[in-house]
Design a protein around this motif. Structure first.
Motif, short mmCIF file in Angstrom:
data_model
loop_
_atom_site.label_atom_id
_atom_site.label_comp_id
_atom_site.label_asym_id
_atom_site.label_seq_id
_atom_site.Cartn_x
_atom_site.Cartn_y
_atom_site.Cartn_z
N ALA A 93 -3.50 20.78 3.90
CA ALA A 93 -3.30 21.96 3.05
C ALA A 93 -1.84 22.38 3.05
O ALA A 93 -1.27 22.75 2.01
N PHE A 94 -1.21 22.31 4.21
CA PHE A 94 0.21 22.68 4.34
C PHE A 94 1.08 21.75 3.49
O PHE A 94 1.96 22.20 2.75
N MET A 95 0.81 20.44 3.57
CA MET A 95 1.62 19.48 2.81
C MET A 95 1.35 19.60 1.30
O MET A 95 2.28 19.51 0.49
N PRO A 101 9.91 16.32 4.73
CA PRO A 101 9.46 16.94 5.99
C PRO A 101 10.43 16.71 7.15
O PRO A 101 10.80 17.67 7.85
N ALA A 102 10.86 15.47 7.34
CA ALA A 102 11.79 15.20 8.46
C ALA A 102 13.11 15.93 8.26
O ALA A 102 13.66 16.52 9.20
N HIS A 111 0.80 -1.22 0.00
CA HIS A 111 0.00 0.00 0.00
C HIS A 111 0.84 1.28 0.00
O HIS A 111 0.28 2.36 -0.13
N ASP A 112 2.16 1.16 0.16
CA ASP A 112 2.98 2.36 0.29
C ASP A 112 2.85 3.27 -0.92
O ASP A 112 2.95 2.82 -2.06
N GLY A 113 2.69 4.54 -0.63
CA GLY A 113 2.69 5.53 -1.69
C GLY A 113 1.41 5.53 -2.51
O GLY A 113 1.32 6.26 -3.49
N ASP A 114 0.44 4.73 -2.11
CA ASP A 114 -0.81 4.68 -2.88
C ASP A 114 -1.68 5.91 -2.64
O ASP A 114 -2.54 6.23 -3.44
N THR A 115 -1.46 6.58 -1.51
CA THR A 115 -2.33 7.70 -1.14
C THR A 115 -1.47 8.94 -0.92
O THR A 115 -0.45 8.87 -0.23
N LEU A 116 -1.86 10.06 -1.48
CA LEU A 116 -1.18 11.31 -1.18
C LEU A 116 -1.50 11.71 0.25
O LEU A 116 -2.64 11.54 0.71
N PRO A 117 -0.50 12.28 0.96
CA PRO A 117 -0.74 12.66 2.36
C PRO A 117 -1.98 13.52 2.54
O PRO A 117 -2.79 13.28 3.44
N TRP A 172 4.47 17.88 -0.94
CA TRP A 172 5.08 16.71 -0.31
C TRP A 172 4.25 15.46 -0.51
O TRP A 172 3.07 15.43 -0.14
N GLY A 173 4.86 14.40 -1.02
CA GLY A 173 4.20 13.11 -1.16
C GLY A 173 4.44 12.23 0.06
O GLY A 173 5.03 12.67 1.05
N ASP A 174 3.97 10.99 -0.06
CA ASP A 174 4.18 10.01 1.02
C ASP A 174 5.67 9.69 1.10
O ASP A 174 6.39 9.75 0.10
#
Lengths: 368, 368
Positions: B34-36, B51-52, A19-25, B41-43
């Motif tokens: 909204a900030f991301m 971010p880190a 599932h990694d990276g499948d969803t934008l934050p 920024w992606g996952d």
């Protein structure tokens, strides 16, 4: 962007961690927000509120234990389990499989951080079993059984073997702990057995919420009420009492029911896909017929060859099979790990099989 | 709802932990989303992404250290610091103030989880100082200085005392560590000194991102590059390598600049408020003039009396002063902890002073 990154980006299919990276934050956070709003959940501190309580109660019931406690990571959950069992038994040695997460992926925290030792079972390709427990050098503080065994492609003991293992643990006074990072996918391997029946075989159970469930993160440890009372103390001692766990916890509650219901379909697809890959490529599949939603494709290639073959397959088929291949069992073998989640479900299995076939042809020097 | 809950709910002002409960989860998650999105920024996995990196670089620069590492909790960050300093010095005893977070609020993890010992300085109301280091029984593995000292109302050493303390640590070969959970508010106490100059006095610095900043959670440990390389290993060993830290990390990046800029206003308000409370109630304020955005109001009351007085004040003034009062220094004293954040900034200081005056009258049996 490197040539390799460009090659990966040009593929229309990427097979990787399920599932990694499948969803934008942003999208994921808005989905969690809507879920929490719908439940009417406000802010809470130190996981005392409704989200943690609901997830912990649900997890305990699902895995057939009295109580459960959320942890920020599985590494910490299992360290707490090891500490509690060691204190309870007055022993200091964990019986582990050589491919255990504790041995391979935690910088040896069990030894360096927790002052415990490991006795490793003799054979990578044999799942930890009753004989291992009976022939262990000392009485173990706990027996850690990975259910399923990730680095053996999701291998599992049979039901009778599990009963025998539990019996052997009792004979030696050793608590049986399930490293159940991927326990959710085990039910298909034990027809007629519920997850709760499987989980109840152990004295303590750890489950992950991000690996096969795909939530933001987090884990849980389950066991008797007395065990979980100790886990509360260890979670605080080890720095796991985060002030707000609800982003991770609410995301888990949002995804868990839906993903659990999909597990049978994932396992069925894993079996189909494994058969197709084996037939198309000639590579060995481990286990020969997958027990869970995952399996390994074992390829007798060196480090450079396997990457060149993967790149060749990507160019030829548009399928990116993996960012990396496991080489920890043996320098002569590279294992591709396939786990079926929604991403793999969306792909024609034959395309993935064709990509492995392209790797096999590249290895044989054909058609390159 | 209990009578007490109803009373609290009826108050139009609640003075408590500075930012807790100020934001509904849904609203906060949408703000982070909204900030991301705005940053593109992606996952990312295991805190390897932008971010880190941005927060760690920002934190290192802010506190005057070479490098920094995000941790899910301060308890874990400080345990890592203690472990690294202990390994480096070959010693096992931390010099702590008796009100240290490690001694009071972590279930003695330093001892039970990490096999370290504590030597406590003699006096609760005296900030850890050079003399304590010189007269310590053994050479400390590390000296933990809480900056500011929470259970002394945010007390701080003077600048010259800090230099003397650092010198005493060097004489004994003991690394100086700042428990800087609330370090952000210290600059007003050292006119002309930047946060970086203050932080650079220590060999390692921990800062919290939720206490005075009000982010979702998380902490950082800062120190030399070599120290942070070790911290990376310890974070993994202790189970702090979460797969997705970006909800907490992005929220910190969103809030940190704005809240840091507000610190001088918070400290000014804390000083005004403390003077008004002292004058209106006659209770002792600690420190007499606040050094930071926090202070304690010390009340010579027992457990039942202080709660009854708080309830009386709530009825009379509509101000809910605290859910609890600290009694760990002495059974004869109950301390109300006031920390100025946006919630307190929004209230007329005289109303808070009037509420404490009502508690004092209740204690004297007047007008009840």
């Amino acid at each position: 962007m490197t040539d390799r990154d460009a090659l990966k980006a040009a593929c229309d299919v990427t097979v990787g961690f399920p599932h990694d990276g499948d969803t934008l934050p942003g999208d994921r956070l808005r989905a969690i927000a809507a879920f929490m709003d719908a439940r009417g959940w406000g802010d809470d501190s130190y996981m005392t509120g409704a989200p943690a309580r609901e997830l912990e109660d649900m997890t305990a019931a699902l895995v057939g234990q009295e109580a459960a406690l959320w942890f920020p990571t599985g590494t910490m959950a299992q360290a707490a389990a090891a500490r509690i069992h060691a204190a309870q038994t007055g022993r200091d040695t964990l019986l582990l499989h050589p491919s255990s997460h504790l041995e391979l992926h935690e910088r040896h925290g069990y030894r360096e951080a927790h002052g415990l030792r490991a006795e490793l079972t003799p054979d990578w390709r044999t799942v930890l079993n009753a004989k291992d427990v009976r022939t262990a050098q000392g009485d173990p503080a706990a027996v850690f059984l990975e259910m399923p065994a990730r680095h053996s492609g999701g291998a599992l003991p049979g039901w009778d073997e599990l009963i025998a293992l539990r019996e052997a643990c009792r004979e030696r006074g050793a608590p049986l702990h399930f490293d159940g990072a991927r326990l959710w996918t085990c039910t298909e391997a034990y027809p007629g057995r519920s997850l709760a029946e499987i989980g109840a075989m152990a004295d303590s159970v750890y489950v992950s919420f991000y690996k096969d469930i795909g939530a933001l993160g987090g884990a849980a440890l389950a066991g008797s009420k007395a065990f979980i009372e100790q886990a509360v103390i260890w979670r605080e001692r080890l720095g796991g009492l985060v002030i707000r766990g609800w982003p991770q916890i609410a995301d888990t509650l949002r995804l868990l029911p839906e993903r659990l219901a999909r597990m049978p379909a994932y396992v069925t697809r894993a079996r189909e896909l494994a058969a197709l890959i084996g037939a198309a490529s000639g590579f060995e599949i481990e286990p020969a017929s997958p027990k869970t939603a995952m399996f390994h494709v074992r390829m007798p290639m060196g480090a450079d060859l396997v990457l060149a073959a993967r790149d060749h397959a990507a160019k030829e088929t548009g399928v990116w099979l993996a960012n990396r291949f496991w080489d920890i069992e043996s320098p002569k073998i590279r294992s591709a790990e396939i786990t079926v989640g929604e991403r793999v479900m969306a792909v024609d299995p034959q395309r993935i099989a064709d990509a492995f076939a392209a790797m096999a042809r590249y290895q044989r020097g054909e058609g390159v």
